[in-house]
Design an enzyme around this catalytic site. Structure first.
Site, PDB file in Angstrom:
ATOM      1  N   CYS B  41       0.837  -1.205   0.000  1.00 54.44           N
ATOM      2  CA  CYS B  41       0.000   0.000   0.000  1.00 54.44           C
ATOM      3  C   CYS B  41       0.871   1.254   0.000  1.00 54.44           C
ATOM      4  CB  CYS B  41      -0.894  -0.022   1.249  1.00 54.44           C
ATOM      5  SG  CYS B  41      -1.968   1.392   1.439  1.00 54.44           S
ATOM      6  N   SER B  43       0.702   3.750   1.913  1.00 53.89           N
ATOM      7  CA  SER B  43       1.091   4.228   3.238  1.00 53.89           C
ATOM      8  C   SER B  43       2.412   3.603   3.681  1.00 53.89           C
ATOM      9  CB  SER B  43      -0.002   3.916   4.255  1.00 53.89           C
ATOM     10  OG  SER B  43      -1.204   4.522   3.842  1.00 53.89           O
ATOM     11  N   HIS B  46       5.020   5.585   1.907  1.00 44.69           N
ATOM     12  CA  HIS B  46       5.269   6.861   2.594  1.00 44.69           C
ATOM     13  C   HIS B  46       6.303   6.691   3.702  1.00 44.69           C
ATOM     14  CE1 HIS B  46       2.706   9.655   0.679  1.00 44.69           C
ATOM     15  NE2 HIS B  46       1.555   9.158   1.080  1.00 44.69           N
ATOM     16  N   HIS B  62       0.393  -3.377   6.469  1.00 44.22           N
ATOM     17  CA  HIS B  62      -0.799  -3.127   7.302  1.00 44.22           C
ATOM     18  C   HIS B  62      -2.063  -3.636   6.626  1.00 44.22           C
ATOM     19  CE1 HIS B  62      -0.586   0.249   4.544  1.00 44.22           C
ATOM     20  NE2 HIS B  62      -1.895   0.340   4.675  1.00 44.22           N
ATOM     21  N   CYS B 170      -7.289  -3.077   3.896  1.00 44.04           N
ATOM     22  CA  CYS B 170      -7.061  -1.636   3.736  1.00 44.04           C
ATOM     23  C   CYS B 170      -7.737  -1.089   2.489  1.00 44.04           C
ATOM     24  CB  CYS B 170      -5.572  -1.289   3.734  1.00 44.04           C
ATOM     25  SG  CYS B 170      -5.275   0.492   3.590  1.00 44.04           S
TER      26      CYS B 170
END
Ligand SMILES: [Zn+2]
Ligand SMILES: [Zn+2]
Lengths: 141, 372
Positions: B41, B43, B46, B62, B170
């Site tokens: 993902c 995130s 990031h 996650h 997610c």
């Protein structure tokens, strides 16, 4: 939406429009308001500076220069070339375009927006020039 | 104590390294999950790129699913052998937001995101005989197994393939919930979706499932726009071919702008675009996660004069215990697509390649298969 092929084309068209409009009503409005207005375009990159403050040697109401911000503009309108092409055809709702963020403005834009009502002559000139240059694909029906 | 292979981020800007870690058994209120699959993902990206500061070293990941291996003292929600999807916001159930029914805004979960631990400061992962490794979002599923809080495991039906189920942890829930919970899209309303990656495609499919028309997908990658059509987009705008995506959406909505505009990229420019393409009185939902230091510029006069509703959506404003099983039921009933979300499958050792592909914008979703 259609847009300029490149900065060359945009400059040629807007240069020709300015040449024809220098003694016109819109230019006189700019002169009376003593405004310097810049249009900063991206994609293609081009800056058009319309100067109604500095007297032109031949008595025209405005001077037009490209890719400079001298003299410092009172008002700057920044947008994509696509939105610019729409504006010059008179197809852009300017207050709406500002609200939507399609056009970003800096400076006392109210003074510049006051000129909107005298722009239709300029839009006509723009469409004329575009057609003469064989770039009719830029025009919306 | 068990040994697990896991992808560790040592510090921001580095590549992930797969190493063997020690995993402590679950403490009270904790669950050990043998992982089957984990989605890759933005995130996580990031964090890798240093845009989202969390304690490192950490095991990232996650968006995961697997099978319960062991439960700690007092755990009642699951038993060994249960199939579970992991939630990256295990609401504490006690804070103000949990009590008012907004578990996605849980204070405790937000605190633990920054702390990089499980509740109570527990750290269950460590280098053999050495220092602990941090948890990420109380999930850390780029590993063969992990330990998570009981509230972070969502039991799911065992007939759903776990690589598909992982995505519901997610991307799917985030996109679905933004449409169904945050926006409450009504049939016949117009929807624009900026960004059609893993989450954006789920915004598109939830909007289509909600009866929206038109559903306008905006992206810079033609292959993703093609995929968006499979997920229910009725119109597409190729942002690599126009610099006025706002104008394009306005043109497709009778000159008004969309009833609902979703931003699913996480960049200031695209957030401003989504705001611009909503109609007066319309709703703008920011789903994309931008780096925390960025700001967005929008026209000040338009705030009152156009009276748009500008809001965000975090984890789809979902209640994972309810939404995740529901979404999986829809998938099994053939009403919702998950198979087509998975562009590529990777082994844990190929995690960096999966992130390279995500960075290049080539894939909807890459999934790590963890063998559990
Ligand atoms: Zn995610
Ligand atoms: Zn809470």
């Amino acid at each position: 939406m259609p847009t300029f092929r490149d900065a060359e084309q945009a400059r040629a068209i807007l240069g020709a429009v300015a040449e024809r409009a220098r003694f016109g009503e819109a230019a006189r409005g700019l002169r009376e308001a003593e405004l310097v207005v810049a249009f900063v375009y991206h994609d293609p990159e081009l800056t058009v500076l319309m100067d109604g403050r500095t007297p032109a040697p031949d008595g025209a109401y405005m001077r037009v220069a490209f890719d400079t911000l001298e003299p410092a503009p009172d008002v700057v309108f920044e947008s994509s070339g696509e939105v610019g092409n729409r504006f010059w055809q008179g197809r852009l709702d300017v207050p709406m375009a500002l609200a939507r963020g399609q056009v970003k403005a800096r400076g006392p834009i109210n003074r510049a927006l006051k000129l909107l009502p005298i722009l239709p002559g300029l839009y006509e000139t723009y469409r004329e020039v575009v057609r003469e240059m064989g770039a009719g694909e830029l025009l919306e029906p | 104590m068990s040994r697990v292979r896991a992808a560790v981020l040592e510090e921001a800007g580095r590549r992930l390294q797969v190493e063997e870690l020690e995993l402590e058994p679950p403490g009270p209120g904790e669950v050990m999950v043998r992982l089957a699959a984990a989605g890759v993902c933005h995130s996580d990206l990031h964090v890798i790129e240093g845009d989202l500061p969390v304690p490192l070293p950490a095991v990232l990941g996650h968006e995961g699913a697997g099978v319960v291996e062991a439960v700690g003292e007092g755990v009642t929600r699951v038993r060994p052998g249960d199939h579970v999807v992991l939630s990256w916001i295990p609401g504490c159930g006690r804070c103000y937001y949990c009590r008012i029914g907004r578990p996605e805004l849980c204070d405790e979960a937000a605190r633990l995101q920054v702390a990089g631990t499980l509740p109570g400061g527990a750290l269950r992962l460590r280098r053999p005989g050495g220092a602990p490794v941090h948890h990420f979002l109380e999930v850390s599923c780029f590993a063969e197994a992990t330990v998570v809080p009981e509230r972070g495991v969502i039991p799911v039906r065992p007939d759903v393939p776990l690589d598909r189920a992982a995505l519901v942890g997610c991307a799917v829930t985030t996109g679905w919930g933004a449409v169904v919970h945050t926006a409450g899209v009504r049939p016949g309303s117009s929807v624009a979706v900026v960004g059609t990656g893993g989450v954006g495609l789920n915004v598109v499919q939830a909007a289509a499932l909600s009866g929206a028309w038109p559903v306008i997908a905006v992206d810079r990658v033609p292959a993703k726009l093609e995929l968006a059509r499979q997920f229910g987009a009725t119109h597409t705008v190729d942002a690599s071919r126009t610099s006025d995506v706002i104008g394009a959406v306005v043109d497709l909505t009778e000159g008004r702008g969309a009833d609902y505009a979703f931003e699913v990229v996480g960049r200031p420019e695209t957030i401003a675009s989504a705001y611009g393409m909503a109609r007066k009185g319309g709703t703008v939902v920011v789903v994309g996660v931008a780096a925390p230091h960025l700001e967005v510029g929008i026209n000040a006069f338009s705030l009152p004069s156009q009276s748009k509703v500008l809001t965000g959506s975090w984890y789809g404003r979902s209640v994972p215990e309810v939404d995740i099983p529901h979404i999986l039921d829809l998938y099994m009933a053939g009403r919702l697509k998950l198979d087509e979300l998975i562009s590529r499958r990777y082994r844990l050792e190929e995690a960096n390649e999966a992130f390279d592909a995500l960075r290049a914008g080539e894939v909807a979703r890459g999934v790590l298969l963890l063998g559990g």
